[in-house]
Design a protein around this motif. Structure first.
Motif, PDB file in Angstrom:
ATOM      1  N   ASP A  41       3.284   8.381  19.324  1.00 30.70           N
ATOM      2  CA  ASP A  41       1.897   7.674  19.678  1.00 30.70           C
ATOM      3  C   ASP A  41       1.519   7.943  21.305  1.00 30.70           C
ATOM      4  N   LEU A  42       2.389   8.772  21.797  1.00 38.45           N
ATOM      5  CA  LEU A  42       2.296   9.068  23.358  1.00 38.45           C
ATOM      6  C   LEU A  42       1.056  10.223  23.343  1.00 38.45           C
ATOM      7  N   VAL A  43       0.780  10.962  22.536  1.00 37.64           N
ATOM      8  CA  VAL A  43      -0.025  12.254  22.454  1.00 37.64           C
ATOM      9  C   VAL A  43      -0.737  12.125  21.147  1.00 37.64           C
ATOM     10  N   HIS A  44      -1.787  13.048  20.925  1.00 38.80           N
ATOM     11  CA  HIS A  44      -2.644  13.131  19.819  1.00 38.80           C
ATOM     12  C   HIS A  44      -2.772  14.617  19.485  1.00 38.80           C
ATOM     13  N   LYS A  45      -2.502  14.933  18.372  1.00 33.95           N
ATOM     14  CA  LYS A  45      -2.706  16.439  17.952  1.00 33.95           C
ATOM     15  C   LYS A  45      -4.427  16.547  17.618  1.00 33.95           C
ATOM     16  N   LEU A  46      -5.116  17.457  18.148  1.00 37.75           N
ATOM     17  CA  LEU A  46      -6.188  17.838  17.767  1.00 37.75           C
ATOM     18  C   LEU A  46      -6.511  18.900  16.798  1.00 37.75           C
ATOM     19  N   ASN A  47      -6.744  18.591  15.458  1.00 37.51           N
ATOM     20  CA  ASN A  47      -6.561  19.633  14.503  1.00 37.51           C
ATOM     21  C   ASN A  47      -7.632  20.624  14.636  1.00 37.51           C
ATOM     22  N   GLU A  83     -12.253  13.998  14.398  1.00 39.19           N
ATOM     23  CA  GLU A  83     -12.873  14.909  15.607  1.00 39.19           C
ATOM     24  C   GLU A  83     -14.041  15.256  15.373  1.00 39.19           C
ATOM     25  N   MET A  84     -14.874  15.412  16.578  1.00 38.97           N
ATOM     26  CA  MET A  84     -16.258  15.805  16.554  1.00 38.97           C
ATOM     27  C   MET A  84     -16.349  16.933  17.572  1.00 38.97           C
ATOM     28  N   ASN A  85     -16.904  17.891  17.331  1.00 44.73           N
ATOM     29  CA  ASN A  85     -17.308  19.068  18.170  1.00 44.73           C
ATOM     30  C   ASN A  85     -18.816  18.548  19.048  1.00 44.73           C
TER      31      ASN A  85
END
Length: 153
Positions: A73-79, A140-142
């Protein structure tokens, strides 16, 4: 730079408390994400490590490091973008709500905000009503950021 050092020290202690290690290579990758003003791909991080630290990392090694940092939980992957960002709450010691990521389609900057429990409850109810089960609640939102909107005017 002092804040960066504090965040890295906190991340290192966090990993140790969870029975793992923040190795030098993992720390270098995390540094790249912490100092970046946008989300980075694995290949952009490979270039960063080569340029900043003279460290040549193979793609498979980079993906393993990113998986480790994500699992901690140190980074997040943006799918949507297939890129990674450092957690906005990396220096906190308390639990957070579900993350929502606003991704600028122009400059690729990313802002992490929290989704309220009320909204999350409603989303989960909607998912169940149509016969699905929520596996990963990250949203996630563009979007287009204010800076890009202003530059377009």
């Amino acid at each position: 730079m002092r804040n960066l050092e504090q965040v890295l020290a906190h991340a290192e202690n966090y990993c140790e408390n969870n029975g793992s290690r923040l190795t030098i290579k993992r720390k270098q990758v995390l540094t790249g994400l912490l100092i970046s003003d946008k989300a980075l791909s694995a290949y952009e991080l490979i270039d960063f490590c080569k340029g900043e630290f003279g460290e040549t990392l193979q793609p498979m090694s980079m993906y393993r490091i990113l998986d480790f940092l994500n699992n901690q939980d140190l980074v997040h992957k943006l799918n949507l973008a297939n890129k990674y960002v450092a957690c906005e709450h990396i220096n906190c010691n308390h639990e957070h709500l579900v993350s929502q990521f606003l991704i600028c389609v122009e400059c690729q900057s990313v802002k992490e905000i929290n989704i309220s429990k009320t909204v999350m409850t409603e989303l989960q109810r909607n998912v169940l009503q149509v016969g699905f089960h929520l596996v990963r609640p990250q949203l996630e939102m563009n979007c287009i950021c204010d800076a890009c909107i202003t530059s377009q005017a």
